[in-house]
Design a protein around this motif. Structure first.
Motif, mmCIF file in Angstrom:
data_model
loop_
_atom_site.group_PDB
_atom_site.id
_atom_site.type_symbol
_atom_site.label_atom_id
_atom_site.label_comp_id
_atom_site.label_asym_id
_atom_site.label_seq_id
_atom_site.Cartn_x
_atom_site.Cartn_y
_atom_site.Cartn_z
ATOM 1 N N TYR A 20 0.828 -1.205 0.000
ATOM 2 C CA TYR A 20 0.000 0.000 0.000
ATOM 3 C C TYR A 20 0.862 1.254 0.000
ATOM 4 N N ALA A 21 2.036 1.168 0.644
ATOM 5 C CA ALA A 21 2.944 2.321 0.699
ATOM 6 C C ALA A 21 3.503 2.659 -0.686
ATOM 7 N N ASN A 22 3.538 1.660 -1.561
ATOM 8 C CA ASN A 22 4.016 1.885 -2.929
ATOM 9 C C ASN A 22 2.936 1.418 -3.907
ATOM 10 N N LYS A 23 1.816 2.111 -3.880
ATOM 11 C CA LYS A 23 0.626 1.661 -4.614
ATOM 12 C C LYS A 23 0.874 1.531 -6.112
ATOM 13 N N LEU B 188 0.885 -1.894 -8.259
ATOM 14 C CA LEU B 188 -0.112 -2.118 -9.316
ATOM 15 C C LEU B 188 0.567 -2.502 -10.627
ATOM 16 N N LEU B 189 1.670 -1.797 -10.951
ATOM 17 C CA LEU B 189 2.392 -2.108 -12.182
ATOM 18 C C LEU B 189 2.998 -3.510 -12.113
ATOM 19 N N MET C 91 1.689 -6.031 -10.392
ATOM 20 C CA MET C 91 0.561 -6.966 -10.531
ATOM 21 C C MET C 91 0.042 -7.029 -11.957
ATOM 22 N N LEU C 92 0.315 -5.973 -12.734
ATOM 23 C CA LEU C 92 -0.263 -5.888 -14.065
ATOM 24 C C LEU C 92 0.116 -7.083 -14.933
ATOM 25 N N GLY C 93 1.357 -7.543 -14.802
ATOM 26 C CA GLY C 93 1.787 -8.721 -15.561
ATOM 27 C C GLY C 93 0.969 -9.948 -15.214
ATOM 28 N N ILE C 94 0.716 -10.141 -13.897
ATOM 29 C CA ILE C 94 -0.100 -11.278 -13.445
ATOM 30 C C ILE C 94 -1.546 -11.111 -13.896
ATOM 31 N N ILE C 95 -2.066 -9.881 -13.780
ATOM 32 C CA ILE C 95 -3.457 -9.622 -14.174
ATOM 33 C C ILE C 95 -3.663 -9.934 -15.660
ATOM 34 N N ILE C 96 -2.756 -9.414 -16.494
ATOM 35 C CA ILE C 96 -2.869 -9.639 -17.941
ATOM 36 C C ILE C 96 -2.727 -11.125 -18.253
ATOM 37 N N GLY C 97 -1.782 -11.792 -17.581
ATOM 38 C CA GLY C 97 -1.566 -13.220 -17.831
ATOM 39 C C GLY C 97 -2.780 -14.064 -17.499
ATOM 40 N N LEU D 14 4.572 -15.859 -16.932
ATOM 41 C CA LEU D 14 6.002 -15.941 -16.620
ATOM 42 C C LEU D 14 6.647 -14.566 -16.637
ATOM 43 N N VAL D 15 6.240 -13.751 -17.614
ATOM 44 C CA VAL D 15 6.756 -12.380 -17.674
ATOM 45 C C VAL D 15 6.347 -11.612 -16.417
ATOM 46 N N GLY D 16 5.110 -11.835 -15.986
ATOM 47 C CA GLY D 16 4.650 -11.202 -14.749
ATOM 48 C C GLY D 16 5.454 -11.652 -13.546
ATOM 49 N N GLY D 17 5.847 -12.944 -13.529
ATOM 50 C CA GLY D 17 6.673 -13.464 -12.440
ATOM 51 C C GLY D 17 8.031 -12.800 -12.386
ATOM 52 N N ILE D 18 8.605 -12.537 -13.555
ATOM 53 C CA ILE D 18 9.894 -11.835 -13.599
ATOM 54 C C ILE D 18 9.742 -10.421 -13.044
#
Length: 405
Positions: free
Chosen positions: A15-18, A22-23, A25-31, A292-296
């Motif tokens: 939360y301190a670095n919202k 979010l950016l 998580m974006l890889g995981i969300i898109i995946g 996998l890209v999101g994991g990186i």
């Protein structure tokens, strides 16, 4: 207690670095969203193909004129004259484990009623055709044996034909003209919709096959023979018996090529199901690459987090935090990213799938399997790619960490 504290610290840190979180998580969300959306498209294709073949009838064999060999010169569809009505009668009378047999012929004609006209396919069939193709009459009746014997000029029409010729009026009992000949409409079929190939199954007119052969087309042969087998386990046996019988009737001896072709729709359905299953797996695998890209991305941000919190780690270790305490803290933080990203990804993926179905007029099928697998994979990705940063943090020397600026 330690786990709950670590979980709360992970949420506080994210939360301190919202924006950064979010950016990440974006890889995981898109995946996750891509996996769910693309797999639903693949499942939709599979469902369409299966329904299209099933709409032709269950346990179906279709006998067509002409060899299955692709070599040589082939005539236009329906132009071969190797199948006769008597062939269908022989199949019906001499082969066991068959429920229905219906030979058919077809042609395209202009249908006229009053000031309205509509060009469509006119198919000559027998009464058994209704059971084979699972047709239902919403008004009136289907073609009868009496209609066939008398070569009656009667017709059963689909809903598309009825809508274009009669609008909202009841067509049953009214006369239409097919090829400038009068035909009485005796039945209106219930709608079957479009096939997976985009063909309107309601844009059809059925007449007695004897009428079509003698009064409409002027032919003595049939263009196909539809066979419904009673037991799905005896499809191959019946197919073999049909081939043997027709070879005998057509005097095909030795290694001569057949002048007919028997297609097994059950085998075709299995083959198409396997092909579409491979397509679905391919689409899912392609979408899985973005996970996998999101994991990186998670590993990258966790490495940054370890560097930023080096002094904090040093203080915790100086106060007695163990190797596992630090490992647990950072692993939970990376898993939280995967969990939250996975949940958002599921919502986005389902929404995109529904959007594709509405905008693209394309069938999509959402199932639990891709949702569960993609979510578990997203959590696993968070855990796997969080191990290295967590180990790096846990192995920091507390004295060097406290000196870090």
């Amino acid at each position: 207690m330690l786990f709950s504290e670590s979980f709360q610290m992970a949420l506080t840190s994210l939360y301190a670095n919202k924006m950064r979180s979010l950016l990440t998580m974006l890889g995981i969300i898109i995946g996750v969203a891509a996996v769910i959306a693309l797999v639903s498209v693949g499942m939709g294709v599979r469902s369409n193909v299966t329904n299209s073949i099933a709409s032709l009838g269950s346990n179906m064999l279709i006998v067509s004129p002409g060899s299955s060999n692709r070599g040589g010169v082939r005539g236009a569809a329906g132009s071969m004259q190797t199948l006769k009505y008597d062939d269908a009668e022989a199949i019906k009378n001499k082969i066991k484990n068959i429920e229905y047999v219906s030979p058919s012929v077809s042609g395209s004609y202009l249908i006229v009623y009053g000031n309205n006209n509509w060009k469509t396919s006119v198919q000559g069939v027998t009464p058994e055709f209704m059971s084979i193709r699972s047709l239902s009459v919403s008004n009136g009746s289907f073609i009868s044996a009496n209609d066939m014997n008398k070569r009656s000029r009667v017709a059963v029409i689909g809903t598309t034909v009825a809508a274009n010729l009669f609008a909202k009026d009841n067509p049953v009992g009214k006369n239409i003209r097919i090829n400038n000949q009068p035909y009485k409409v005796i039945g209106l079929l219930e709608s079957k919709g479009q096939s997976s190939m985009g063909q309107d199954q309601d844009d059809m007119v059925y007449v007695p096959i004897t009428t079509a052969q003698e009064r409409m087309l002027g032919i003595t042969y049939v263009q196909s023979i539809n066979i419904q087998v009673a037991d799905p386990n005896k499809m191959d046996q019946v197919q073999s018996e049909v081939e043997t019988l027709l070879r005998m009737r057509h005097h095909i001896l030795g290694g001569k090529e057949d002048d007919f072709n028997v297609r097994n729709l059950t085998s075709l359905m299995e083959t198409m199901s396997q092909s579409t299953a491979m397509l679905t797996m391919l689409l899912g695998a392609i979408a899985g690459i973005s996970l996998l890209v999101g994991g990186i991305g998670i590993m990258n941000i966790m490495m940054v987090s370890v560097t930023e919190r080096t002094r904090e780690i040093g203080i915790r270790k100086a106060l007695g935090a163990t190797f596992m305490n630090i490992m647990t803290q950072f692993l939970i933080e990376s898993m939280v990213i995967g969990i939250i990203g996975g949940i958002i990804g599921i919502i986005v993926g389902c929404a995109v799938s529904q959007l594709i179905a509405k905008i693209g007029a394309f069938t999509t099928v959402i199932t639990m399997l891709p949702i569960v697998v993609s979510f578990v994979f997203s959590v696993g990705i968070g855990l796997f790619f969080g191990i290295y940063p967590a180990r790096k943090a846990a192995k920091l020397d507390p004295i060097e960490a406290l000196r870090y600026e």
